[in-house]
Design an enzyme around this catalytic site. Structure first.
Site, PDB file in Angstrom:
ATOM      1  N   GLU A 239       0.793  -1.232  -0.063  1.00 14.59           N
ATOM      2  CA  GLU A 239       0.129  -0.194  -0.125  1.00 14.59           C
ATOM      3  C   GLU A 239       0.888   1.238  -0.004  1.00 14.59           C
ATOM      4  O   GLU A 239       1.797   1.265   0.673  1.00 14.59           O
ATOM      5  CB  GLU A 239      -1.014   0.154   1.269  1.00 14.59           C
ATOM      6  CG  GLU A 239      -2.096   1.224   1.109  1.00 14.59           C
ATOM      7  CD  GLU A 239      -2.834   1.229   2.453  1.00 14.59           C
ATOM      8  OE1 GLU A 239      -2.709   0.331   3.208  1.00 14.59           O
ATOM      9  OE2 GLU A 239      -3.880   2.052   2.296  1.00 14.59           O
TER      10      GLU A 239
ATOM     11  N   GLU B 130      -2.538  -4.019   6.901  1.00 11.91           N
ATOM     12  CA  GLU B 130      -3.617  -4.946   6.913  1.00 11.91           C
ATOM     13  C   GLU B 130      -3.585  -5.947   5.838  1.00 11.91           C
ATOM     14  O   GLU B 130      -4.586  -6.446   5.617  1.00 11.91           O
ATOM     15  CB  GLU B 130      -4.978  -4.311   6.865  1.00 11.91           C
ATOM     16  CG  GLU B 130      -5.143  -3.485   5.653  1.00 11.91           C
ATOM     17  CD  GLU B 130      -5.014  -2.033   5.283  1.00 11.91           C
ATOM     18  OE1 GLU B 130      -4.015  -1.685   6.235  1.00 11.91           O
ATOM     19  OE2 GLU B 130      -5.679  -1.523   4.712  1.00 11.91           O
ATOM     20  N   ASN B 131      -2.349  -6.290   5.145  1.00  9.22           N
ATOM     21  CA  ASN B 131      -2.520  -7.403   4.050  1.00  9.22           C
ATOM     22  C   ASN B 131      -3.418  -8.615   4.554  1.00  9.22           C
ATOM     23  O   ASN B 131      -3.230  -9.053   5.656  1.00  9.22           O
ATOM     24  CB  ASN B 131      -0.872  -7.922   3.835  1.00  9.22           C
ATOM     25  CG  ASN B 131      -0.089  -6.738   3.794  1.00  9.22           C
ATOM     26  OD1 ASN B 131      -0.204  -5.966   3.117  1.00  9.22           O
ATOM     27  ND2 ASN B 131       0.788  -6.936   5.014  1.00  9.22           N
TER      28      ASN B 131
ATOM     29  N   GLU C 203      -5.801  -3.175  12.497  1.00  6.71           N
ATOM     30  CA  GLU C 203      -5.195  -3.825  11.309  1.00  6.71           C
ATOM     31  C   GLU C 203      -6.338  -4.938  11.015  1.00  6.71           C
ATOM     32  O   GLU C 203      -6.568  -5.477  10.083  1.00  6.71           O
ATOM     33  CB  GLU C 203      -3.795  -4.312  11.354  1.00  6.71           C
ATOM     34  CG  GLU C 203      -2.973  -3.401  11.519  1.00  6.71           C
ATOM     35  CD  GLU C 203      -3.048  -2.161  10.595  1.00  6.71           C
ATOM     36  OE1 GLU C 203      -3.481  -2.361   9.334  1.00  6.71           O
ATOM     37  OE2 GLU C 203      -2.378  -0.961  11.079  1.00  6.71           O
TER      38      GLU C 203
HETATM   39  N1  PHE Z   1      -3.070   0.761   5.780  1.00 10.01           N
HETATM   40  C1  PHE Z   1      -2.090   1.007   7.054  1.00 10.01           C
HETATM   41  C2  PHE Z   1      -3.062   1.255   8.033  1.00 10.01           C
HETATM   42  O1  PHE Z   1      -3.814   2.254   8.266  1.00 10.01           O
HETATM   43  C3  PHE Z   1      -1.320   2.338   6.923  1.00 10.01           C
HETATM   44  C4  PHE Z   1      -0.412   1.899   5.929  1.00 10.01           C
HETATM   45  C5  PHE Z   1      -0.292   2.794   4.643  1.00 10.01           C
HETATM   46  C6  PHE Z   1       0.743   1.335   6.268  1.00 10.01           C
HETATM   47  C7  PHE Z   1       0.756   2.878   3.789  1.00 10.01           C
HETATM   48  C8  PHE Z   1       1.874   1.060   5.113  1.00 10.01           C
HETATM   49  C9  PHE Z   1       1.762   2.085   3.930  1.00 10.01           C
HETATM   50  O2  PHE Z   1      -3.535   0.307   8.918  1.00 10.01           O
HETATM   51 ZN    ZN Z   2      -5.837   1.406   8.476  1.00 12.13          ZN
END
Ligand code: PHE
Ligand code: ZN
Length: 854
Positions: free
Chosen positions: A126, A261-262, A295
């Protein structure tokens, strides 16, 4: 590195993807310098798009070894951001793309894509990191099933979904849930797991693993406990169960953000996983609980229902933050959690919204999406959901969420989809409310009162100041929770929610026995700046008697802020007696939650004072603010010395250490008491607490109290000797010294520590602990000779060369520059221009400084 001026991306330009992907099969042959990635991707034309498009695949920093379509090899010519296959070369009703690329995880210091941390392989995709792994339509509205094979001699090989099979030197994973590429993850390393299990409400037995480096396995118990509680909570409160046979969490030391959150394979910054009572503070335990939950909650709000494009980021982040806030309130205390959340919102989001980086919760354009993972998208986004819930009520909120999950499961959605379920389940039109998503800036509400012949009239006026690119603001729909208190401390009118939907709203109350004291914006019912003039005895009354715990706190905070403003503006050296008296009453009230008392006792931070002085039309002077805040602390310490000393004794927690709210609240009050006391007793109580502490909360709290009065040198040396081998505690050692350094010492100290052998500046946590800490010490950072600005700018430039995302994130320390005096403004402008003029500047940093320079 930047070759051409990067072009912004606009929300208005959205087009559906010309091709959809059914399945992706990836094979990784892991090698530090030459990892091979084989891909087989089944494409078909998107029926929702016009036919006849070329195939455009994103790809950056990849060495293309071979490519074919339906088995026929082709000579694709990649450019800097991807490659294009002409429509003429594409079979009409779908095709199989196969490619082989080579990448070098070992040299990947940007920590985006596939990289290495402490000898292990890990990924961060992400928002747009997958294109650094292989050629792909790297956008969230392309959702596909992934199957992954990893070949490596490393003992632990993980990817998304469920394990298929493994053997010596390989492992295969299959993820049955279609997902966008940004949720792809892979890990390979010599790791150890803490294993547990959870049975879902639909009877699925899920294996839970938390993977860490050898030696850290004793630090995962709390994270595991938080995970199981999160899973149970999401079932009970939202009716959402986990949907795979296994849930893996991996802790890595080098990570740009908090966690990711993969699908089925969350990757965490190790600071949000690892904790023992000796090494982690109560605040660390709370962060772990919150981020583990966050997450995990993304599995439904983010993964199963994702974003159509990155402008919709708050669709998943605002909602997931709101969910983690609800969870934390349920686990701990709603009153205390709400106060803490509002403090963070003001410190981070209001600050952002008041400066050159202000942007709507749903931005309209960006150059680099990584620059929009902000307090506005996250925290203000969560506030919008809180308001929606208040407007439609709890039951309809739940109905709206049920509808959202049923209707949109497996889709990539927009804010419009989100608002629609609220309109349907809530039975009301929300088109005005929707403006909150598009309009930047913090609205200000002015409250005036009138009392005549038994009639009480309350007038609310809203106004939002212009923000970059948005000179004119429209009136918002603002829920204002209101209660009325009698002067004897009894409630005359219980909470009701007013809807302020035009510039002005007037409400009248007849037949009141006396002029009431209005308690406005209870529970902080909207993210606004409230101006409501009250006499200090009225504030004291609310502080003592308001039935709304948030407004009780807020009354104390307003008293404190008013006192500090007066001290700064009139240069008096002591707060009013009635403020100190109010604090004494509060301190002695043992019926009050210690955590609440600790919060009220904490004076507004220097940055809060600078912001509020500026908002009131003054130019904040960082030195004066520093001096007056200390003077206030000293006056409070002298006046309340016996009470503070008693509290410090009384709030001892017997042990063994329990991270739960009850004991954490007692420790918070104890540390707060000792911190203030240090201004009267020369640090005697703090030094004693440092020596007797059996947990990091009290050890760290006591040391910080000493540092803040210019002491604590011996304790610092002791701390280092004891903790030099623990990388997370070492971050605290660096950070505390700089954070609490006196104004003239902060810059030289930061400079000195940046030469320390253990200052590993490429590690984002360590960089933040040193360079970031200076930015968080306002009087130190804002030295009027500009040395603080220079030092930070030098380091930002250096970091930008290896990790643009982290550098850009840290550059926001300059975002408040326009509220300062002209001398400081011109010093900062010069530094921003120096950064902007740097030839090799990253796109991330270029966008940030351009926005700040406006
Ligand atoms: N999506 C993640 C979160 O908020 C944050 C994130 C964004 C981590 C970009 C890494 C890179 O839980
Ligand atoms: Zn998030």
């Amino acid at each position: 590195m930047r070759e051409t001026t990067p072009q912004p991306v606009f929300l208005a330009d959205y087009q559906p993807p010309p091709f959809l992907v059914d399945t992706v099969a990836l094979t990784f042959r892991l090698h530090p310098g030459r990892t091979q990635v084989l891909s087989e991707i089944r494409f078909r034309p998107n029926p929702a798009a016009t036919p006849g498009h070329d195939l455009r695949l994103d790809g950056e920093g990849l060495r293309l070894l071979s490519a074919s379509i339906d088995g026929k090899s082709l000579m694709a010519q990649p450019d800097a951001t991807g490659l294009t296959i002409p429509a003429a070369d594409l079979p009409e009703d779908g095709f199989l793309w196969q490619a082989e690329v080579e990448i070098a995880p070992e040299g990947n210091t940007a920590l985006e894509g596939l990289y290495m941390s402490g000898g292990m392989y890990c990924t961060q995709c992400e928002a747009e990191g997958f294109r650094k792994i292989t050629y792909y339509p790297d956008r969230p509205d392309v959702m596909a099933r992934f199957r992954v094979r990893i070949e490596s001699d490393l003992p632990v090989l993980l990817s998304n979904g469920n394990p298929v099979d493994s053997g010596p030197g390989w492992a295969e994973w299959d993820d049955p849930h279609p997902k966008p590429a940004y949720l792809f993850a892979l890990v390979g390393g010599d790791l150890v797991a803490t294993t547990d299990s959870f049975t879902t409400m639909d009877g699925r037995n899920v294996t839970l693993n938390i993977w860490v480096r050898h030696g850290d396995e004793g630090k995962t118990a709390y994270a595991m406990d938080a995970l199981k509680r999160s899973m149970a909570w999401d079932e009970q409160v939202y009716g959402r169960a986990y949907d795979l046979d296994i849930f893996n969490i991996v802790a890595v030391d080098d990570f740009n953000m908090g966690a990711m959150e993969n699908k089925g394979l969350n990757i965490f910054n190790s600071r949000y996983v690892l904790a023992t009572p000796e090494t982690a503070t109560d605040a660390d335990f709370a962060s772990i609980e919150r981020i583990i939950a966050h997450e995990y909650f993304h599995n439904w709000t983010g993964n199963r229902i994702t974003c159509r494009d990155w402008f919709q980021l708050s669709l998943k982040e605002g909602l997931t933050v709101f969910r983690d806030q609800q969870f934390m309130g349920d686990m701990r205390s709603h009153a205390v959690k709400r106060i803490e959340d509002v403090l963070t919102l003001r410190a981070r989001q209001f600050r952002e919204d008041a400066g050159p980086l202000a942007h709507p919760v749903r931005p309209e354009s960006y150059v680099e999406i990584n620059n929009f993972y902000t307090a506005t998208v996250y925290e203000k986004g969560a506030e919008l959901i809180r308001m929606l819930r208040l407007l439609v009520g709890e039951d309809r909120y739940r109905a709206a969420l049920d509808l959202y999950f049923i209707r949109h499961d497996g889709q990539a959605c927009t804010i419009e989809d989100w608002i629609s379920v609220f309109e349907e389940a809530g039975g009301r039109d929300l088109s005005q409310f929707k403006r909150w998503y598009g309009q930047a800036g913090t609205p200000r509400i002015d409250v005036t009162e009138d009392w005549q012949d038994g009639r009480y009239t309350l007038t609310l006026r809203q106004h939002t100041a212009p923000t970059p690119g948005q000179p004119l603001k429209e009136p918002l729909l603002i829920p204002v929770a209101l209660g009325l208190m009698g002067t004897d401390g009894r409630e005359i009118l219980p909470t009701q929610v007013l809807e302020l939907d035009s510039p002005t709203l007037r409400v009248t109350f007849d037949d009141l026995p006396e002029r009431p004291v209005a308690s406005v914006l209870r529970g902080f019912s909207a993210p606004v700046i409230l101006h409501h003039k009250l006499q200090s005895d009225e504030r004291a009354l609310l502080l003592a008697h308001d039935t709304d715990p948030f407004n009780r706190f807020e009354a104390g905070r307003s008293l404190a802020r008013e006192n500090l403003h007066a001290m700064v503006l009139q240069q008096t050296t002591a707060p009013d007696q009635n403020f100190i008296d109010a604090l004494r009453v509060l301190l002695r009230d043992d019926t009050l939650d210690p955590a609440f008392r600790a919060l009220v006792l904490r004076l507004p931070e220097q940055d809060d004072l600078a912001a509020s002085l500026h908002e009131a039309g003054h130019t904040p002077d960082p030195d004066m603010i520093y001096d007056m805040r200390r003077a206030a602390q000293t006056a409070i310490a002298r006046a309340l010395e016996p009470d503070l000393a008693r509290i410090a004794q009384q709030m001892e927690t017997p042990g063994p250490y329990d991270p739960a709210a009850r004991d954490a609240g007692r420790r918070a009050l104890r540390v707060q008491a000792v911190t203030i006391l240090a201004h009267a007793d020369g640090g005697t109580a703090a030094a004693a607490l440092f020596q007797s502490a059996y947990n990091m909360t009290e050890q760290m709290g006591a040391w910080a109290a000493l540092l803040a009065i210019g002491a604590g040198e011996q304790e610092g040396a002791e701390f280092y000797r004891h903790w030099a081998q623990d990388r997370l505690v070492l971050d605290k050692w660096f950070m505390a010294q700089i954070l609490h350094a006196s104004p003239d010492h902060a810059v030289p100290l930061t400079d000195e520590l940046s030469r320390h052998a253990r200052f590993d500046w490429k590690n984002p946590n360590r960089f933040r602990a040193v360079i970031g800490a200076l930015g968080a010490n306002p009087a130190g950072f804002h030295r009027s000779n500009g040395t603080g600005y220079q030092l930070v700018a030098d380091w930002l430039l250096r970091l930008d060369g290896v990790n643009p995302q982290a550098a850009a994130r840290n550059s926001a320390v300059f975002e408040t520059w326009r509220r300062l005096d002209t001398n400081r403004q011109s010093l900062i402008r010069a530094e921003l221009q120096r950064i902007a003029g740097n030839p090799g500047l990253s796109r991330d940093m270029a966008e940030m400084v351009a926005r700040m320079l406006g």
